[in-house]
Motif scaffolding. Structure first.
Motif, PDB file in Angstrom:
ATOM      1  N   MET A   1       0.860  -1.210   0.005  1.00 19.67           N
ATOM      2  CA  MET A   1       0.156   0.052  -0.070  1.00 19.67           C
ATOM      3  C   MET A   1       0.918   1.357   0.160  1.00 19.67           C
ATOM      4  N   THR A   2       2.020   1.146   0.464  1.00 16.57           N
ATOM      5  CA  THR A   2       2.986   2.383   0.432  1.00 16.57           C
ATOM      6  C   THR A   2       3.531   2.779  -0.905  1.00 16.57           C
ATOM      7  N   ARG A   3       3.261   1.701  -1.832  1.00 21.20           N
ATOM      8  CA  ARG A   3       3.513   1.987  -3.225  1.00 21.20           C
ATOM      9  C   ARG A   3       2.659   2.878  -4.009  1.00 21.20           C
ATOM     10  N   PHE A   4       1.524   3.432  -3.332  1.00 28.58           N
ATOM     11  CA  PHE A   4       0.630   4.328  -4.027  1.00 28.58           C
ATOM     12  C   PHE A   4       0.413   5.487  -3.560  1.00 28.58           C
ATOM     13  N   GLY A   5       1.080   6.152  -2.981  1.00 27.94           N
ATOM     14  CA  GLY A   5       1.181   7.481  -2.169  1.00 27.94           C
ATOM     15  C   GLY A   5       0.262   7.443  -1.012  1.00 27.94           C
ATOM     16  N   MET A   6      -0.221   6.222  -0.373  1.00 29.90           N
ATOM     17  CA  MET A   6      -1.018   6.433   0.592  1.00 29.90           C
ATOM     18  C   MET A   6      -0.512   6.753   1.892  1.00 29.90           C
ATOM     19  N   ASP A   7      -1.134   7.268   2.761  1.00 31.68           N
ATOM     20  CA  ASP A   7      -0.512   7.269   4.273  1.00 31.68           C
ATOM     21  C   ASP A   7      -0.975   6.080   5.032  1.00 31.68           C
ATOM     22  N   VAL A   8       0.097   5.177   5.308  1.00 34.12           N
ATOM     23  CA  VAL A   8      -0.177   3.842   5.786  1.00 34.12           C
ATOM     24  C   VAL A   8       0.448   3.982   7.203  1.00 34.12           C
ATOM     25  N   VAL A   9      -0.502   3.362   7.937  1.00 38.64           N
ATOM     26  CA  VAL A   9      -0.320   3.527   9.662  1.00 38.64           C
ATOM     27  C   VAL A   9      -0.268   2.037  10.016  1.00 38.64           C
ATOM     28  N   LEU A  10       0.759   1.587  10.890  1.00 38.87           N
ATOM     29  CA  LEU A  10       0.751   0.392  11.296  1.00 38.87           C
ATOM     30  C   LEU A  10       0.578   0.420  12.981  1.00 38.87           C
ATOM     31  N   ALA A  11      -0.407  -0.280  13.290  1.00 36.87           N
ATOM     32  CA  ALA A  11      -0.784  -0.067  14.654  1.00 36.87           C
ATOM     33  C   ALA A  11      -0.732  -1.396  15.445  1.00 36.87           C
ATOM     34  N   HIS A  12      -0.289  -1.336  16.664  1.00 41.18           N
ATOM     35  CA  HIS A  12      -0.142  -2.686  17.393  1.00 41.18           C
ATOM     36  C   HIS A  12       0.376  -2.216  18.590  1.00 41.18           C
ATOM     37  N   PRO A  13      -0.101  -3.222  19.856  1.00 36.68           N
ATOM     38  CA  PRO A  13       0.536  -2.950  21.145  1.00 36.68           C
ATOM     39  C   PRO A  13       2.011  -3.318  21.167  1.00 36.68           C
ATOM     40  N   GLU A  14       2.439  -2.618  22.087  1.00 33.55           N
ATOM     41  CA  GLU A  14       4.151  -2.880  22.429  1.00 33.55           C
ATOM     42  C   GLU A  14       4.430  -4.274  22.281  1.00 33.55           C
ATOM     43  N   GLY A  15       5.209  -4.729  21.621  1.00 29.23           N
ATOM     44  CA  GLY A  15       5.659  -6.293  21.669  1.00 29.23           C
ATOM     45  C   GLY A  15       5.098  -7.028  20.381  1.00 29.23           C
ATOM     46  N   TYR A  16       4.310  -6.424  19.699  1.00 23.82           N
ATOM     47  CA  TYR A  16       3.908  -6.862  18.499  1.00 23.82           C
ATOM     48  C   TYR A  16       4.215  -6.887  17.261  1.00 23.82           C
ATOM     49  N   GLU A  17       5.634  -6.492  17.128  1.00 24.58           N
ATOM     50  CA  GLU A  17       6.299  -5.890  15.957  1.00 24.58           C
ATOM     51  C   GLU A  17       6.452  -6.840  14.774  1.00 24.58           C
ATOM     52  N   VAL A  18       6.511  -6.318  13.677  1.00 21.16           N
ATOM     53  CA  VAL A  18       6.675  -7.108  12.301  1.00 21.16           C
ATOM     54  C   VAL A  18       8.026  -7.183  12.165  1.00 21.16           C
ATOM     55  N   MET A  19       8.507  -7.721  10.887  1.00 20.51           N
ATOM     56  CA  MET A  19       9.998  -7.819  10.738  1.00 20.51           C
ATOM     57  C   MET A  19      10.468  -6.524  10.307  1.00 20.51           C
ATOM     58  N   PRO A  20      11.495  -6.148  10.960  1.00 19.86           N
ATOM     59  CA  PRO A  20      12.205  -4.724  10.761  1.00 19.86           C
ATOM     60  C   PRO A  20      12.661  -4.718   9.292  1.00 19.86           C
ATOM     61  N   GLU A  21      12.804  -5.638   8.583  1.00 21.37           N
ATOM     62  CA  GLU A  21      13.500  -5.310   7.027  1.00 21.37           C
ATOM     63  C   GLU A  21      12.298  -5.078   6.225  1.00 21.37           C
ATOM     64  N   VAL A  22      11.012  -5.393   6.692  1.00 22.63           N
ATOM     65  CA  VAL A  22       9.670  -5.008   5.790  1.00 22.63           C
ATOM     66  C   VAL A  22       9.480  -3.862   6.126  1.00 22.63           C
ATOM     67  N   GLU A  23       9.470  -3.317   7.578  1.00 23.21           N
ATOM     68  CA  GLU A  23       9.117  -2.112   7.822  1.00 23.21           C
ATOM     69  C   GLU A  23      10.031  -1.019   7.003  1.00 23.21           C
ATOM     70  N   GLU A  24      11.361  -1.344   6.701  1.00 22.31           N
ATOM     71  CA  GLU A  24      12.117  -0.733   6.110  1.00 22.31           C
ATOM     72  C   GLU A  24      11.803  -0.405   4.588  1.00 22.31           C
ATOM     73  N   VAL A  25      11.319  -1.532   4.073  1.00 25.14           N
ATOM     74  CA  VAL A  25      10.739  -1.487   2.582  1.00 25.14           C
ATOM     75  C   VAL A  25       9.516  -0.619   2.457  1.00 25.14           C
ATOM     76  N   ALA A  26       8.843  -0.512   3.423  1.00 29.46           N
ATOM     77  CA  ALA A  26       7.569   0.464   3.532  1.00 29.46           C
ATOM     78  C   ALA A  26       8.033   1.806   3.719  1.00 29.46           C
ATOM     79  N   ARG A  27       9.047   2.064   4.439  1.00 28.32           N
ATOM     80  CA  ARG A  27       9.779   3.427   4.610  1.00 28.32           C
ATOM     81  C   ARG A  27      10.039   3.774   3.214  1.00 28.32           C
ATOM     82  N   LYS A  28      10.689   3.061   2.678  1.00 32.03           N
ATOM     83  CA  LYS A  28      11.261   3.322   1.268  1.00 32.03           C
ATOM     84  C   LYS A  28      10.340   3.650   0.164  1.00 32.03           C
ATOM     85  N   ASN A  29       9.362   2.733   0.308  1.00 31.89           N
ATOM     86  CA  ASN A  29       8.123   2.917  -0.560  1.00 31.89           C
ATOM     87  C   ASN A  29       7.391   4.184  -0.467  1.00 31.89           C
TER      88      ASN A  29
END
Length: 397
Positions: free
Chosen positions: A215-243
């Motif tokens: 979804m970050t490929r399309f100029g959208m404002d993407v928000v990832l929400a979760h309680p503390e401790g429910y992180e996803v893979m950091p490398e995928v977060e980096e992909v999202a930031r770059k996109n």
């Protein structure tokens, strides 16, 4: 687009030549034009079926499905996609194969592929395993083709791995495109990819990761929400930031579901297991430590239970844009008072969005079929034109 020629013209304007004779592993490995080609071709195939034009581009051949996790929608979507193109489906039931007797991945991949044109794999349970297994299968059939064992090299389609769920997220995206009237209308739209409570544990990370990675490929404002401790893979977060930086959108994180839902145009509340826990689970299974697995499950269920307030309720939906955000889910959802006592979404919210949810799911067979066609045919636009000219009816009236 109103005619098949409209789709053909759009395909001819796109560069997707690298998809030919290639696999589909992760969305972020594909260019913007390659992703658009999948969307356009998926819509073209749907247009043809709705207008009773046969889309059988194979006279014979197999689609091999390998599901290492349970599935309803993706399993039937893969079968539907293969049938739409003229392929028959054969499931590889590993419990009935020679794998238990020591047959290697290389051997299995070649033995099932003598007349196979596509292999669809779902392997999403273990961190560091699923996507790696898919690459091993891909490399094995490539070697078999190079050595003259296989007369054709089957395309591999990722039907969900530990990193991404491309067929699901591409179907979600096509649904969004239709709901908002085109890709050009998506810039600045806010989508909340939020964790939500589930009374079960161990749900894969691939859907939230796939969503933020696409979804970050399309100029959208993407928000990832979760309680503390429910992180996803950091490398995928980096992909999202770059996109997001490349598309002019944004990628942010929050530990507040209310903050994520506020003024959101789209919400996607879905449970997943913490990345660290999934890593630990993979190690425990690798060591056959079943006592450790039981202990981890109890620990995670107790952790989940402290976040029962993370649910898509009527009150939270009122926080969204005009109180009418588009609600998405990959299904099945944990519905409070229906499938469980407390879950991801209120029954009243789910029921209100049931029809669009089912429409969302209906895009997946066409997405998969488009992925197959773009890999197996060098000029799918010309193929569509030939099919239109032949105008063989799918269903004889």
């Amino acid at each position: 687009m109103k005619t098949l020629q409209d789709y053909i013209d759009r395909l001819n304007a796109l560069n997707f030549k690298e998809m030919y004779n290639n696999d589909f592993f992760l969305t972020w490995e594909k260019t913007d034009e390659e992703l658009e080609a999948v969307f356009v071709l998926a819509d073209a195939l749907r247009f043809m079926r709705q207008n009773n034009i046969s889309t059988k581009v194979f006279e014979s051949g197999l689609g091999i499905s390998i599901f290492r996790d349970n599935s309803t929608r993706t399993r039937f979507s893969f079968a539907s996609a293969c049938n739409l193109l003229g392929l028959q489906v054969q499931d590889l039931d590993e419990g009935k194969s020679q794998i238990a007797h020591g047959e290697t991945v290389r051997e299995t991949a070649n033995m099932v592929s003598f007349m196979a044109d596509v292999i669809g794999i779902r392997d999403d349970m273990y961190i560091g395993k699923g996507n790696a297994y898919m690459h091993e299968v891909s490399n094995s059939v490539q070697e078999g083709f190079n050595d003259g064992i296989l007369e054709q090299r089957p395309t591999l389609v990722n039907l969900q791995c530990d990193i991404d769920h491309p067929t699901q997220c591409m179907a979600d995206m096509l649904h969004i495109i239709h709901e908002f009237g085109g890709v050009e209308n998506l810039k600045g739209k806010k989508i909340a990819m939020s964790w939500a409570y589930s009374p079960s544990y161990g749900k894969p990370l691939s859907v939230p990761q796939g969503v933020i990675g696409l979804m970050t490929r399309f100029g959208m404002d993407v928000v990832l929400a979760h309680p503390e401790g429910y992180e996803v893979m950091p490398e995928v977060e980096e992909v999202a930031r770059k996109n997001a930086a490349a598309s002019g959108g944004s990628f942010t994180k929050t530990n507040s579901m209310d903050e994520a839902f506020k003024d959101a145009d789209i919400v996607y509340p879905k449970s997943w297991a913490p990345f660290a826990a999934m890593e630990k689970r993979t190690i425990l299974y690798g060591n056959n430590d079943f006592d450790g697995i039981d202990a981890l499950e109890k620990e995670l269920l107790a952790q989940n239970a402290t976040h029962k307030d993370w649910a898509c309720t009527e009150e939270r939906m009122k926080l969204t844009k005009d109180g009418k955000a588009l609600y998405l889910h990959c299904l099945p959802a944990d519905i409070t008072g229906v499938s469980c006592t407390a879950g991801e979404v209120d029954a009243s919210v789910f029921d209100r969005y049931r029809t669009p949810l089912y429409k969302e799911a209906s895009f997946k067979p066409y997405i998969i079929a488009a992925m197959i066609m773009l890999s197996k045919f060098e000029d799918p636009a010309a193929l569509l034109k030939a099919l239109e000219k032949e105008h063989t009816p799918r269903k004889r009236m």
